[in-house]
Design an enzyme around this catalytic site. Sequence first.
Site, PDB file in Angstrom:
ATOM      1  N   GLY A   5       2.925  -7.270   2.309  1.00  0.00           N
ATOM      2  CA  GLY A   5       3.182  -8.507   3.051  1.00  0.00           C
ATOM      3  C   GLY A   5       2.669  -9.727   2.294  1.00  0.00           C
TER       4      GLY A   5
ATOM      5  N   GLY B 121       0.825  -1.209   0.000  1.00  0.00           N
ATOM      6  CA  GLY B 121       0.000   0.000   0.000  1.00  0.00           C
ATOM      7  C   GLY B 121       0.856   1.255   0.000  1.00  0.00           C
TER       8      GLY B 121
END
Length: 403
Positions: free
Chosen positions: A384, A360
């Site tokens: 992640g 993000g």
Amino acid sequence: MPVATLKDLLEEGVSGRGVLVRSDFNVPLDGSTITDPGRILASLPTLNALIDAGAKVIITAHLGRPKGEPDPKFSLAPVAARLSEELGRNVQLAGDVVGSDALARAEGLTDGDVLLLENIRFDPRETSKDEAERESLAKALVELVGDDGAFVSDGFGVVHRKQASVYDVAKLLPHYAGNLVAAEVEVLAKLTDEVERPYAVVLGGSKVSDKLGVIESLAPKVDTLVIGGGMAFTFLAAQGLSVGTSLLQEDQIGVCKDLLERFGDVIHLPVDVVVADSFAADAQSQTVAAEEIPDGWMGLDIGPESVKRFTAVLSGAKTIFWNGPSGVFEFEKFAAGTRGVAEAIAATTAGGAFTVVGGGDSAAAVRTLGLPDSDFSHISTGGGASLEYLEGKELPGLKVLES
Ligand SMILES: Nc1ncnc2c1ncn2[C@@H]1O[C@H](COP(=O)(O)OP(=O)(O)OP(=O)(O)O)[C@@H](O)[C@H]1O
Ligand SMILES: O=C(O)[C@H](O)COP(=O)(O)O
């Protein structure tokens, strides 16, 4: 094992049916202003397809890491507003997650309507380690879409989390991979199947404890591992250096020492650091050698000499994956390192390398620094999640779609 996709669901027919979509709307915010809408834009193809097919669309998503209770700071209100603009229709925001307001609004939906539930992490059962608790929230989500409902998993950025709205709910409803999840997996598979070498991974960011484990499995697979951002300081501490008040995962210093002993030839750390006297845009700052971080100062960016060295090691790479900004790019004073690394990776794309940016904030960094998306082969919505995919780990939110 093949999974059913949105196309399969559309072929079955969704007109008048409730469809629960898990999206990842964990977007970077400055107050209530979305600074990079990338994850919202990436969710549109799936949502538009369902709307056009006449589904009653109920979206669940998280924002940040609230502590299992409503917190206005983490409300999805800015997302509902932006989503309304992008979809060209009103997206209602429920006042709660699965409470009376969500239920009443879900019951009032007509074909093609869209309802966004409030931040799923306002309910402590979402991230609970207790399966029964997660299941009870999943059941409440199922109640919103009704008996003939379906579940579309489209939040690629969160598929590495074994959470109620990602994992448990898929066990209770017919489930399908959305367009975003399918597209991300297709691109990332290129980084695991037959990766062109030299293969470099660039890490940074602030989720240090989450991502240190990734290094253990990636280090033997890559030719170069460049570490900047908040991640670097636990490694510098492992080299016996003093890191002042920089982000530090003290309980992981031993792990980093071990990693440096085993993979010292692959790992590249910053040799200079921009330090600040506080975590603020207007903090006093200075550039110092990595071994000269003064007491009471925190490293918020890598320095120019590190950028030069990182650029040199990345220049020959044929494949690069980058997750985690090299510094606190949100503050102009500490953005140069991230800009330098981004430009180094962009140059390899221009030279024919396959480059992927994931996460993000990493995607936001690229865009807020003014680099066009075309400077990279792919901008992934997963940070992640992408890293764990590259590690070859089983991702619960993908695995559950196979059943
Ligand atoms: N030296 C540093 N100290 C503190 N924070 C840092 C430092 N360097 C970078 N950061 C912060 O790291 C944050 C991003 O980290 P994060 O690990 O969340 O990356 P991401 O790309 O969003 O990945 P994911 O999608 O997994 O969250 C940015 O907000 C940035 O300011
Ligand atoms: O930003 C992300 O990586 C995803 O939205 C997952 O968020 P989390 O790390 O808080 O689970």
